[in-house]
Scaffold this active site. Sequence first.
Site, short mmCIF file in Angstrom:
data_model
loop_
_atom_site.label_atom_id
_atom_site.label_comp_id
_atom_site.label_asym_id
_atom_site.label_seq_id
_atom_site.Cartn_x
_atom_site.Cartn_y
_atom_site.Cartn_z
CB SER A 63 7.22 16.73 25.30
OG SER A 63 8.62 16.63 24.51
CE LYS A 66 9.61 18.95 25.52
NZ LYS A 66 9.57 19.19 23.63
CE1 TYR A 189 14.02 18.67 26.74
CE2 TYR A 189 15.40 17.03 25.55
CZ TYR A 189 13.83 18.05 26.08
OH TYR A 189 13.06 17.91 24.77
CE1 TYR A 241 6.37 19.07 21.26
CE2 TYR A 241 5.55 16.93 20.84
CZ TYR A 241 6.14 17.90 21.87
OH TYR A 241 6.49 17.46 22.88
CB VAL A 259 7.61 11.23 22.07
CG1 VAL A 259 7.15 12.51 21.34
CG2 VAL A 259 8.80 11.22 22.84
#
Length: 305
Positions: A63, A66, A189, A241, A259
């Site tokens: 992530s 992102k 993705y 998050y 992660v």
Amino acid sequence: MDFNNILKEIQDEIQKYFTRGKLPDYIPMLAQADENDFAMSLITLDGEEFNIGCSDKKFSIQSISKVYTFTLALEHYSKQLYTRVGHEPSGDPFNSLVQLEYESGIPRNPFINAGAIVTTDCLSSIYGENAFNEILNFIRKVSNDTTIANDEEIFTSELGHGFRNFALINLMKSYSNIKNPVDDVIQTYFKQCSIMMNTKQLAKSMLFLANHGKDPFSKSTIINVSKAKRINSLMLTCGHYDASGDFAYRVGLPGKSGVGGGIVAVVPKKMGICVYSPKLNKHGNSLIGTKALELFTTKTGLSIF
């Protein structure tokens, strides 16, 4: 400031935390990581580097990718991007379906899975089948490293087990917030999540965000000052998050976790940081990485607060 000595102190003090946390088992390839791995890298705007641990070892950025897709999408779409993805903290887990349905397929921010899938879709509308290559080339540019690539084995592992992400993209498609073919977007993705980097490369890749959008070495503008401010603010409020508030409270820097065990962070006008340790806390963030960054800002005073 003696950063070498500070990094050694941090490495000593985090040893007692290696019994905590767990490897992510929902992506089989990530469960194979060495749970004793630890690395931390700092690179300043004037090019000084400080490293400790296995800082040459590559891991999947997951992530953290992102940040790059949001930067590219914001550059192309500007404020128009916010009609399809918001910029508020979610308060929910990174792969939550509940909030997404409640809010009619508009993800709360670009750093949860649904939001990153939307920004990937936005880039697919511009680049078509070259979307992944454009994302990869952008990462190579901000890292100043043309060797960076993705791992096909990890990509295949995610593609075969990413059922929740398939659910997210199909739900958004039902609300017309995905414009391109679902399979194309989700593959792009997963590919960007499987890009392999080490803490040195990742710390360097954050320097443009520490420098108001400019590469401190080439002096080229990656993104304008206003957009760099937006990206950093979202990293602070949404980068971890449903634990983003806790990270801001404990660490006090804009940051983004993955992660795969990596966390990047930015000290504005000073440096980029990356820490790696693969065992995660209950929120899906590196347990030891978070503690190492908390120790770093406590010892140096280099928090934004």
